[in-house]
Design a protein around this motif. Structure first.
Motif, mmCIF file in Angstrom:
data_model
loop_
_atom_site.group_PDB
_atom_site.id
_atom_site.type_symbol
_atom_site.label_atom_id
_atom_site.label_comp_id
_atom_site.label_asym_id
_atom_site.label_seq_id
_atom_site.Cartn_x
_atom_site.Cartn_y
_atom_site.Cartn_z
ATOM 1 N N SER A 1 24.780 -41.322 27.342
ATOM 2 C CA SER A 1 23.967 -42.497 27.664
ATOM 3 C C SER A 1 24.804 -43.739 27.370
ATOM 4 O O SER A 1 25.625 -43.750 26.453
ATOM 5 N N GLN B 1 22.672 -47.439 20.672
ATOM 6 C CA GLN B 1 21.376 -47.347 19.999
ATOM 7 C C GLN B 1 21.561 -47.822 18.555
ATOM 8 O O GLN B 1 22.381 -47.279 17.823
ATOM 9 N N LYS C 1 14.729 -38.243 18.949
ATOM 10 C CA LYS C 1 15.022 -39.464 19.688
ATOM 11 C C LYS C 1 15.898 -39.165 20.901
ATOM 12 O O LYS C 1 15.678 -39.717 21.992
ATOM 13 N N ALA C 2 16.894 -38.306 20.731
ATOM 14 C CA ALA C 2 17.749 -37.946 21.858
ATOM 15 C C ALA C 2 16.973 -37.147 22.892
ATOM 16 O O ALA C 2 17.114 -37.362 24.103
ATOM 17 N N TYR D 1 14.755 -39.462 24.964
ATOM 18 C CA TYR D 1 15.419 -40.528 25.709
ATOM 19 C C TYR D 1 15.328 -40.279 27.217
ATOM 20 O O TYR D 1 15.380 -39.140 27.691
ATOM 21 N N THR D 2 15.198 -41.330 27.982
ATOM 22 C CA THR D 2 15.320 -41.249 29.433
ATOM 23 C C THR D 2 15.970 -42.528 29.952
ATOM 24 O O THR D 2 15.755 -43.606 29.401
ATOM 25 N N ASP D 3 16.775 -42.382 30.975
ATOM 26 C CA ASP D 3 17.389 -43.551 31.610
ATOM 27 C C ASP D 3 16.511 -44.062 32.745
ATOM 28 O O ASP D 3 16.866 -45.015 33.417
ATOM 29 N N TRP E 1 18.040 -35.098 28.374
ATOM 30 C CA TRP E 1 18.995 -35.588 27.380
ATOM 31 C C TRP E 1 18.840 -34.837 26.060
ATOM 32 O O TRP E 1 17.777 -34.287 25.772
ATOM 33 N N ARG F 1 23.207 -40.796 19.675
ATOM 34 C CA ARG F 1 23.377 -41.088 21.101
ATOM 35 C C ARG F 1 22.932 -39.864 21.898
ATOM 36 O O ARG F 1 23.324 -38.738 21.583
ATOM 37 N N ALA F 2 22.138 -40.104 22.928
ATOM 38 C CA ALA F 2 21.704 -39.028 23.820
ATOM 39 C C ALA F 2 22.768 -38.746 24.864
ATOM 40 O O ALA F 2 23.419 -39.656 25.376
#
Length: 208
Positions: free
Chosen positions: A57, A61, A105-106, A109-111, A117, A203-204
């Motif tokens: 990603s 973060q 959290k990872a 996550y979505t973009d 992820w 970080r994802a």
């Protein structure tokens, strides 16, 4: 072949599909993030003659969650490349896990497009930092660039501002599985076995 901007929910061809015209490079923006590593022979996920690997990603973060599951040995976790997603799935399924851990959290996550992820394994995290991390961890000279001509050193936006800045992996400590997990100290790219209750960056990432 599958389009770069493939939409699994689409029902008609509107002519908007795009396809890679040349080989992808480390540091390229692709499928929701930045290409950080290409699988090599022997890696899980490697296919001869095809480009597959790990996408990070793109955004730093700034939250610093804990790893979670302190005083619990989470079974089935691996250090290996290709195992980060499985590690994350195992961690988030544990009753000792909650929504505030690095793995959660990872996983959440979505973009905006991709939702697969996860928190990388320790071997994956090392390769990511060697590919697109800061100068302290990156193994590439500044002359190595992505498809747009940008240097790959530091392109991943991984924080290396402090001498103790660390990122969580989804791998437990190999020497103290009950109380510790593995992180990477970015300034120097060194492994740190540290308490599961410690608060570090995350970080994802995803596979492609």
């Amino acid at each position: 072949s599958t389009a770069d901007n493939y939409d699994p929910n689409a029902t008609t061809d509107d002519g908007s599909c795009t396809y890679a015209s040349s080989a992808l490079l480390i540091g390229d923006t692709y499928q929701g993030g930045i290409i950080a590593y290409f699988f090599q022979a022997g890696d899980s996920g490697y296919v001869a003659g095809e480009q597959h690997g790990i996408i990070s990603s793109p955004t730093l973060q700034t939250t610093t969650p804990y790893w979670g599951c302190s005083a619990v040995v989470v079974p089935g976790l691996s250090d290996d490349i290709g195992q980060g997603q499985n590690n994350t799935n195992i961690i988030v399924a544990q009753t000792c896990n909650d929504s505030t851990t690095a793995a959660s959290k990872a996983n959440d996550y979505t973009d905006g497009t991709y939702t697969d992820w996860f928190l990388p394994s320790i071997d994956e995290l090392n390769k990511i930092l060697e590919g697109i991390g800061s100068a302290q961890a990156n193994v590439n000279p500044a002359t190595v660039t992505n498809s747009n001509g940008n240097t790959v050193v530091g392109i991943g936006n991984y924080d290396a501002s402090g001498t103790t800045t660390r990122y969580w992996s989804s791998s437990q400590s190999s020497t103290n599985t009950l109380h510790a997990a593995q992180a990477v100290q970015v300034n120097g790219n060194s492994l740190a076995n540290t308490g599961k209750g410690s608060n570090y960056l995350w970080r994802a990432v995803r596979y492609f």
